[in-house]
Scaffold this motif. Structure first.
Motif, PDB file in Angstrom:
ATOM      1  N   UNK A 177       0.829  -1.207   0.000  1.00 58.77           N
ATOM      2  CA  UNK A 177       0.000   0.000   0.000  1.00 58.77           C
ATOM      3  C   UNK A 177       0.861   1.253   0.000  1.00 58.77           C
ATOM      4  N   UNK A 178       1.847   1.310   0.882  1.00 47.85           N
ATOM      5  CA  UNK A 178       2.697   2.494   0.970  1.00 47.85           C
ATOM      6  C   UNK A 178       3.499   2.678  -0.315  1.00 47.85           C
ATOM      7  N   UNK A 179       3.965   1.579  -0.901  1.00 47.82           N
ATOM      8  CA  UNK A 179       4.710   1.685  -2.154  1.00 47.82           C
ATOM      9  C   UNK A 179       3.815   2.183  -3.290  1.00 47.82           C
ATOM     10  N   UNK A 180       2.567   1.738  -3.262  1.00 44.69           N
ATOM     11  CA  UNK A 180       1.643   2.192  -4.304  1.00 44.69           C
ATOM     12  C   UNK A 180       1.387   3.693  -4.187  1.00 44.69           C
ATOM     13  N   UNK A 199       3.235   5.204  -7.120  1.00 45.47           N
ATOM     14  CA  UNK A 199       2.168   5.184  -8.107  1.00 45.47           C
ATOM     15  C   UNK A 199       1.890   3.773  -8.585  1.00 45.47           C
ATOM     16  N   UNK A 200       0.828   3.577  -9.342  1.00 43.60           N
ATOM     17  CA  UNK A 200       0.403   2.236  -9.756  1.00 43.60           C
ATOM     18  C   UNK A 200       1.251   1.624 -10.856  1.00 43.60           C
ATOM     19  N   UNK A 232       7.657  -4.128 -10.077  1.00 40.22           N
ATOM     20  CA  UNK A 232       8.455  -4.556  -8.925  1.00 40.22           C
ATOM     21  C   UNK A 232       7.946  -5.878  -8.369  1.00 40.22           C
ATOM     22  N   UNK A 233       6.600  -6.056  -8.376  1.00 37.83           N
ATOM     23  CA  UNK A 233       6.036  -7.302  -7.879  1.00 37.83           C
ATOM     24  C   UNK A 233       6.462  -8.487  -8.746  1.00 37.83           C
ATOM     25  N   UNK A 234       6.485  -8.286 -10.057  1.00 38.10           N
ATOM     26  CA  UNK A 234       6.905  -9.364 -10.952  1.00 38.10           C
ATOM     27  C   UNK A 234       8.364  -9.724 -10.726  1.00 38.10           C
ATOM     28  N   UNK A 235       9.217  -8.699 -10.518  1.00 37.44           N
ATOM     29  CA  UNK A 235      10.633  -8.964 -10.241  1.00 37.44           C
ATOM     30  C   UNK A 235      10.790  -9.707  -8.926  1.00 37.44           C
ATOM     31  N   UNK A 236       9.993  -9.301  -7.934  1.00 35.83           N
ATOM     32  CA  UNK A 236      10.018  -9.967  -6.606  1.00 35.83           C
ATOM     33  C   UNK A 236       9.719 -11.456  -6.750  1.00 35.83           C
ATOM     34  N   UNK A 237       8.663 -11.767  -7.482  1.00 35.84           N
ATOM     35  CA  UNK A 237       8.263 -13.162  -7.623  1.00 35.84           C
ATOM     36  C   UNK A 237       9.266 -13.976  -8.418  1.00 35.84           C
ATOM     37  N   UNK A 238       9.844 -13.376  -9.441  1.00 35.85           N
ATOM     38  CA  UNK A 238      10.821 -14.111 -10.239  1.00 35.85           C
ATOM     39  C   UNK A 238      12.063 -14.435  -9.427  1.00 35.85           C
TER      40      UNK A 238
END
Length: 401
Positions: free
Chosen positions: A375-378, A382-383, A389-395
């Motif tokens: 939430x804070x990062x969003x 911004x969206x 970043x989420x995709x990089x995190x999961x990979x």
């Protein structure tokens, strides 16, 4: 003249880019905060420093341990790590204009204030997230200051907050009031609104010193590269923790019932000594954990990774603690404030921390950030940047399995 084109935000840090020491320190800091906060809910015929004075020998021993190693030592470490994190954000945006960086930090500040005030109203009135949001709003102007001004400001606020007064929590004779233990929902909101605003407004004064030190340390990446700063970290850990332990003894022995409380002027001096050395202790514990992280480099174990995962999700884990305190102590819920003793509350705090560590580790394995971190990062970035970043995190998470 060149066009005034805004610099693209690099977005939040990915898991592969994170250093162990800051996250490990944040993970352990959550245990300190749980132990520091939970005993203030306890009631009894006589309360001193947030501790009922009619407990058992075990309670006295636990009181001595917490007042020596935790009380007044957790929040300076929190402030240091908060400032350190802000310095990391600024460094990732060093190519951006100062105004762009300030706006980014102000968006983060607004998110902290909103979440912190809601937490204070609904769950834990002693929440400090809003105070850190206000601190960040003001500190956004300081992120480009010369090192000399950071150090001088930190020193000035260190001296200011070291002055003797009767405001120190460790010498308070007051037990929990209606803001801490509200009899009903209406009283809860009414009593907590003013307290939450008071903490958010004046809290930054007490946190300014460690925040400025954190900005200074973050510029030098001291916690990210502890192997390069072993001497500094070793001296800081030795002096800081040593001063904190010795400076706590007059108050800790008094709270444990070993010695009799002195007259009020002397009590105020001892409270100031406890809190002032606690500031040094917060720095010392952060330095010690950085040295431990350096020692663990290349041989990380599941427990270490789990604690670091909690540090990566420190805001979510911190708010989980607030929910537990609300359920356990609120009079119209479980109402355990008059049932638990100091030792029992310390056990509850430790158990709560362990649960949050386990949950954070499961989020890590699933490739998820904490919901409040997301939430804070969003709000901050911004969206657009968050899904990337989420995709990089999961990979990265999948590659590490």
């Amino acid at each position: 003249m060149t066009a005034d084109v805004p610099t693209r935000s690099p977005g939040p840090t990915t898991p592969a880019a994170r250093a162990l020491a800051p996250d490990l320190a944040r993970g352990f800091m959550l245990l300190f905060i749980a132990l520091a906060n939970s005993h203030y809910f306890l009631t009894g015929p006589s309360v001193l420093g947030g501790y009922p004075q009619n407990g058992s020998g075990l309670d006295a021993a636990v009181t001595w341990l917490i007042s020596t190693f935790v009380d007044g030592r957790a929040f300076p470490m929190f402030g240091l790590l908060f400032g350190y994190g802000v310095a990391q954000i600024v460094r990732r945006h060093e190519a951006s204009r100062p105004r762009v960086v300030r706006r980014l930090l102000w968006r983060r500040s607004a998110a902290l204030v909103v979440v912190g005030l809601l937490d204070a109203l609904l769950f834990y009135v002693g929440d400090i997230l809003a105070a850190y949001g206000v601190l960040l709003f003001l500190g956004a102007w300081a992120v480009r200051w010369h090192d000399r001004w950071l150090v001088l400001t930190a020193l000035a606020f260190f001296v200011l907050t070291s002055l003797p007064s009767d405001d120190s929590l460790v010498i308070s004779l007051a037990g929990p009031d209606a803001a801490m233990l509200p009899p009903d929902a209406g009283t809860m909101v009414a009593e907590r609104a003013l307290v939450a605003l008071f903490v958010a407004s004046l809290g930054p004064l007490g946190f300014m010193c460690p925040f400025m030190v954190g900005l200074w340390a973050g510029r030098r990446r001291i916690l990210e590269h502890p192997e390069r700063h072993r001497m500094l970290l070793g001296v800081t850990a030795s002096i800081g923790i040593g001063a904190a332990v010795l400076g706590a003894q007059p108050v800790s022995l008094m709270l444990a019932g070993v010695v009799t409380p002195p007259n009020q002027p002397t009590l105020e001096l001892l409270g100031s000594l406890h809190d002032t050395t606690g500031m040094l202790g917060g720095f010392g514990f952060a330095a010690l954990l950085a040295l431990i992280a350096a020692w663990l480099h290349g041989r990380r174990r599941p427990v270490t990774d789990a604690i670091a995962a909690a540090g990566q999700r420190s805001m979510t884990c911190y708010l989980m603690q607030s929910v537990i305190w609300a359920i356990a102590f609120t009079p119209f819920l479980l109402d355990l404030s008059g049932t638990l003793d100091v030792a029992g509350t310390a056990l509850l705090a430790t158990g709560t921390w362990i649960v949050t560590v386990v949950l954070a580790d499961r989020m890590r394995h699933a490739g998820h950030r904490g919901p409040f971190e997301a939430l804070v990062r969003r709000v901050t970035y911004g969206p657009v940047g968050v899904p990337k970043a989420r995709a990089m995190w999961r990979s990265v998470s999948r590659a590490g399995r």
